[in-house]
Design a protein around this motif. Sequence first.
Motif, PDB file in Angstrom:
ATOM      1  N   PHE A 139       1.061 -39.862 -80.699  1.00 17.22           N
ATOM      2  CA  PHE A 139       0.913 -41.101 -80.860  1.00 17.22           C
ATOM      3  C   PHE A 139       0.498 -42.301 -79.809  1.00 17.22           C
ATOM      4  CE2 PHE A 139       3.086 -45.342 -81.083  1.00 17.22           C
ATOM      5  CZ  PHE A 139       2.638 -45.915 -82.261  1.00 17.22           C
ATOM      6  N   ALA A 140       1.108 -41.960 -78.650  1.00 20.81           N
ATOM      7  CA  ALA A 140       0.661 -42.873 -77.668  1.00 20.81           C
ATOM      8  C   ALA A 140      -0.823 -42.872 -77.504  1.00 20.81           C
ATOM      9  CB  ALA A 140       1.352 -42.424 -76.298  1.00 20.81           C
ATOM     10  N   ARG A 141      -1.606 -41.791 -77.428  1.00 17.64           N
ATOM     11  CA  ARG A 141      -3.021 -41.587 -77.303  1.00 17.64           C
ATOM     12  C   ARG A 141      -3.713 -42.319 -78.498  1.00 17.64           C
ATOM     13  NH1 ARG A 141      -4.474 -36.707 -74.246  1.00 17.64           N
ATOM     14  NH2 ARG A 141      -6.313 -36.668 -75.428  1.00 17.64           N
ATOM     15  N   ALA A 142      -3.207 -42.006 -79.748  1.00 16.10           N
ATOM     16  CA  ALA A 142      -3.837 -42.596 -81.038  1.00 16.10           C
ATOM     17  C   ALA A 142      -3.945 -44.143 -81.182  1.00 16.10           C
ATOM     18  CB  ALA A 142      -3.048 -42.085 -82.231  1.00 16.10           C
ATOM     19  N   THR A 143      -2.797 -44.702 -80.458  1.00 14.46           N
ATOM     20  CA  THR A 143      -2.919 -46.030 -80.352  1.00 14.46           C
ATOM     21  C   THR A 143      -2.936 -46.909 -79.078  1.00 14.46           C
ATOM     22  OG1 THR A 143      -0.374 -45.906 -80.095  1.00 14.46           O
ATOM     23  CG2 THR A 143      -1.110 -46.078 -82.232  1.00 14.46           C
ATOM     24  N   ASP A 144      -3.396 -45.927 -78.067  1.00 15.81           N
ATOM     25  CA  ASP A 144      -3.480 -46.482 -76.609  1.00 15.81           C
ATOM     26  C   ASP A 144      -2.128 -47.312 -76.142  1.00 15.81           C
ATOM     27  OD1 ASP A 144      -4.730 -46.614 -74.366  1.00 15.81           O
ATOM     28  OD2 ASP A 144      -5.519 -48.674 -74.902  1.00 15.81           O
ATOM     29  N   THR A 145      -1.186 -46.810 -76.559  1.00 16.17           N
ATOM     30  CA  THR A 145       0.256 -47.500 -76.020  1.00 16.17           C
ATOM     31  C   THR A 145       0.696 -47.119 -74.685  1.00 16.17           C
ATOM     32  OG1 THR A 145       0.923 -47.650 -78.370  1.00 16.17           O
ATOM     33  CG2 THR A 145       2.459 -47.980 -76.667  1.00 16.17           C
ATOM     34  N   PRO A 146       0.803 -47.791 -73.837  1.00 19.77           N
ATOM     35  CA  PRO A 146       1.556 -47.599 -72.514  1.00 19.77           C
ATOM     36  C   PRO A 146       2.864 -46.952 -72.733  1.00 19.77           C
ATOM     37  CG  PRO A 146       1.387 -49.988 -72.735  1.00 19.77           C
ATOM     38  CD  PRO A 146       0.846 -49.253 -73.807  1.00 19.77           C
ATOM     39  N   VAL A 147       3.310 -46.320 -71.614  1.00 18.36           N
ATOM     40  CA  VAL A 147       4.593 -45.381 -71.782  1.00 18.36           C
ATOM     41  C   VAL A 147       5.393 -45.701 -70.398  1.00 18.36           C
ATOM     42  CG1 VAL A 147       5.591 -43.206 -71.562  1.00 18.36           C
ATOM     43  CG2 VAL A 147       3.563 -43.660 -73.093  1.00 18.36           C
ATOM     44  N   ILE A 148       6.713 -45.926 -70.675  1.00 21.52           N
ATOM     45  CA  ILE A 148       7.846 -45.742 -69.647  1.00 21.52           C
ATOM     46  C   ILE A 148       8.449 -44.485 -69.852  1.00 21.52           C
ATOM     47  CG2 ILE A 148       9.880 -46.954 -68.783  1.00 21.52           C
ATOM     48  CD1 ILE A 148       7.075 -48.754 -68.693  1.00 21.52           C
ATOM     49  N   LEU A 149       8.455 -43.757 -68.719  1.00 19.98           N
ATOM     50  CA  LEU A 149       8.914 -42.335 -68.613  1.00 19.98           C
ATOM     51  C   LEU A 149      10.390 -42.404 -68.198  1.00 19.98           C
ATOM     52  CD1 LEU A 149       8.780 -39.400 -69.151  1.00 19.98           C
ATOM     53  CD2 LEU A 149       7.863 -39.406 -66.676  1.00 19.98           C
ATOM     54  N   VAL A 150      11.496 -42.105 -69.045  1.00 21.29           N
ATOM     55  CA  VAL A 150      12.796 -42.149 -68.592  1.00 21.29           C
ATOM     56  C   VAL A 150      13.494 -40.803 -68.194  1.00 21.29           C
ATOM     57  CG1 VAL A 150      15.062 -43.082 -69.203  1.00 21.29           C
ATOM     58  CG2 VAL A 150      13.251 -44.362 -69.926  1.00 21.29           C
ATOM     59  N   GLY A 151      14.017 -40.837 -67.013  1.00 23.31           N
ATOM     60  CA  GLY A 151      14.640 -39.642 -66.556  1.00 23.31           C
ATOM     61  C   GLY A 151      16.404 -39.891 -66.391  1.00 23.31           C
ATOM     62  N   ASP A 152      17.060 -38.994 -66.526  1.00 19.04           N
ATOM     63  CA  ASP A 152      18.587 -39.152 -66.836  1.00 19.04           C
ATOM     64  C   ASP A 152      19.082 -38.431 -65.344  1.00 19.04           C
ATOM     65  OD1 ASP A 152      21.357 -39.067 -66.946  1.00 19.04           O
ATOM     66  OD2 ASP A 152      21.325 -37.976 -68.822  1.00 19.04           O
ATOM     67  N   ILE A 153      19.639 -39.394 -64.187  1.00 16.51           N
ATOM     68  CA  ILE A 153      19.803 -38.932 -62.980  1.00 16.51           C
ATOM     69  C   ILE A 153      21.429 -38.107 -63.153  1.00 16.51           C
ATOM     70  CG2 ILE A 153      21.048 -41.012 -62.433  1.00 16.51           C
ATOM     71  CD1 ILE A 153      19.711 -40.643 -59.596  1.00 16.51           C
ATOM     72  N   HIS A 154      22.058 -38.614 -64.148  1.00 10.06           N
ATOM     73  CA  HIS A 154      23.369 -37.851 -64.127  1.00 10.06           C
ATOM     74  C   HIS A 154      23.221 -36.462 -64.491  1.00 10.06           C
ATOM     75  CE1 HIS A 154      27.788 -38.290 -64.936  1.00 10.06           C
ATOM     76  NE2 HIS A 154      27.554 -37.432 -66.118  1.00 10.06           N
ATOM     77  N   ARG A 155      22.179 -36.026 -64.827  1.00  4.31           N
ATOM     78  CA  ARG A 155      22.118 -34.647 -65.167  1.00  4.31           C
ATOM     79  C   ARG A 155      21.868 -33.845 -63.928  1.00  4.31           C
ATOM     80  NH1 ARG A 155      18.830 -33.651 -70.973  1.00  4.31           N
ATOM     81  NH2 ARG A 155      19.841 -34.800 -72.340  1.00  4.31           N
ATOM     82  N   GLY A 156      21.277 -34.498 -62.918  1.00  2.00           N
ATOM     83  CA  GLY A 156      20.699 -33.836 -61.445  1.00  2.00           C
ATOM     84  C   GLY A 156      19.275 -33.518 -61.954  1.00  2.00           C
ATOM     85  N   GLY A 157      18.590 -33.252 -60.738  1.00  5.04           N
ATOM     86  CA  GLY A 157      17.049 -33.015 -61.128  1.00  5.04           C
ATOM     87  C   GLY A 157      16.211 -34.082 -61.448  1.00  5.04           C
ATOM     88  N   VAL A 158      16.595 -35.383 -61.230  1.00  6.75           N
ATOM     89  CA  VAL A 158      15.842 -36.233 -62.064  1.00  6.75           C
ATOM     90  C   VAL A 158      14.372 -36.467 -61.334  1.00  6.75           C
ATOM     91  CG1 VAL A 158      16.530 -38.190 -60.743  1.00  6.75           C
ATOM     92  CG2 VAL A 158      15.889 -38.616 -63.072  1.00  6.75           C
TER      93      VAL A 158
END
Length: 491
Positions: free
Chosen positions: A153-172
């Motif tokens: 979807f992001a490529r089809a619409t050229d939408t910028p992305v914020i990539l979220v990681g969960d530090i609570h799980r470890g290995g973020v």
Amino acid sequence: MTARALMVMGTGSDVGKSLVVAGLCRAFANRGLGVAPFKPQNMSNNAAVTVDGGEIGRAQALQARAARKAPTTAMNPVLLKPERETGSQIIVNGRRIGSMSARDYFKARSQFLPAILESFDGLAQANDLVIVEGAGSASEVNLRAGDLANFGFARATDTPVILVGDIHRGGVIASIIGTFAIIEPTDAELIAATLINKFHGDPTLFDNGKAIIEAQTGRPCLGPLPHFADAHLLPAEDILALDSPTASQGETIIAVPRLARIANFDDLDPLKAEPGVRLVIVEPGRPLPRDAKLVILPGSKATRADLEFFRQQGWDIDLAAHIRAGGHVLGICGGYQMLGQSIDDPDGTEGAPGRSPGLAHLDIETRMDHTKQLRVENARSTLFDLPLTGYHMHMGTTSGPDCARPFSHVKAAPDGAISANGRIIGTYLHGLFAADDFRRAFLQRLDVATDPLLDFDAQIDRTLDDLAAHIEAHIDLDLLLNLAREPRPLP
């Protein structure tokens, strides 16, 4: 004028994407912007009925509320509702078009991209900002071909992305940098920033971690965003929320068997907020608590299959003993159908054609059909003559002698059934406990302590405002807004 758009993806499932999008929707709405949430493709059995008569994922309905907008089908044009381990009901533009195995869906899913883009374009034309939520993990490169939910979807619409990681799980750090390492370079180019979510403790202790992420990815690292303690006060979409439910520790046990295909479990949220209630989600293989005052049979995406699952756990025996001991039972939607004498599905609407004997605690019978009833409802309780609000989302027609004692009236039409002794109740009405006066009366009938000042809907709105303030205190919203851009026009 076309809105700017920004997409929130995650390094994995349950990293907090839905909550972040809801908070951003409320934060930017509080700034006076016209905001709309959007999720191209969702998989969830926790759904909501929209004002235009369809259904979308529950998270998008909450995000719409956060944006102070009525939920519409355009906000989640493709919804997959799992019916069995390897297949789902397919909802497009709010309407069921049939069922597919996972393998068949992945082969055919590219056909749904035009509907997704058309819905997105409509929202973009009517708002200042569209905040898009991805699904699952952004790094599922094995599913990238034909993807609709994330970079496809992001490529089809050229939408910028914020990539979220969960530090609570470890290995973020590894999960974020690893995502950049394995996705296609053209997909990685769309990632405008990263975000560390669910942080506990002193945020400055992660300063070096942020520097490492920024050096390795060449993108700004936002946050860390601390854990939002009141998240449990908001409706959850993901069934993972049932793995660690946050409930009041009241004296009265209300037991809910965790069906394999449990649906619309946010019906339970207002009960968790009451001080006298101890809501117990009964896991498969464990008995229904003998000291429960009330057993609730929840909604199900595949009623006959879950009825068989219910019996496999021995819960049918536990429920009969509960009733003999004077206990109360409430069945909602699929749970209501299970309480009857039989469920007949001659056309195989929910699976293989056939007829299943019910639990026989209500003198009713259900016949499945292909017509899905989707309506926001205003009703009136027959038990207390009090108003109810909620929605219908079911297939099948139920009739029988106990329907002469309906649970409620919806526009003068009866809904549900009550046993002759009044201890067993069934209804198709989802969301019934959000009505404060009815919830208090229902619980007081069972001698359960209630909070006379609890306004459940107002509590959700306060929590959304608190979430927005929480995000604004830790993330540069002006930077986020500057990262957003107008989507590529439709071809």
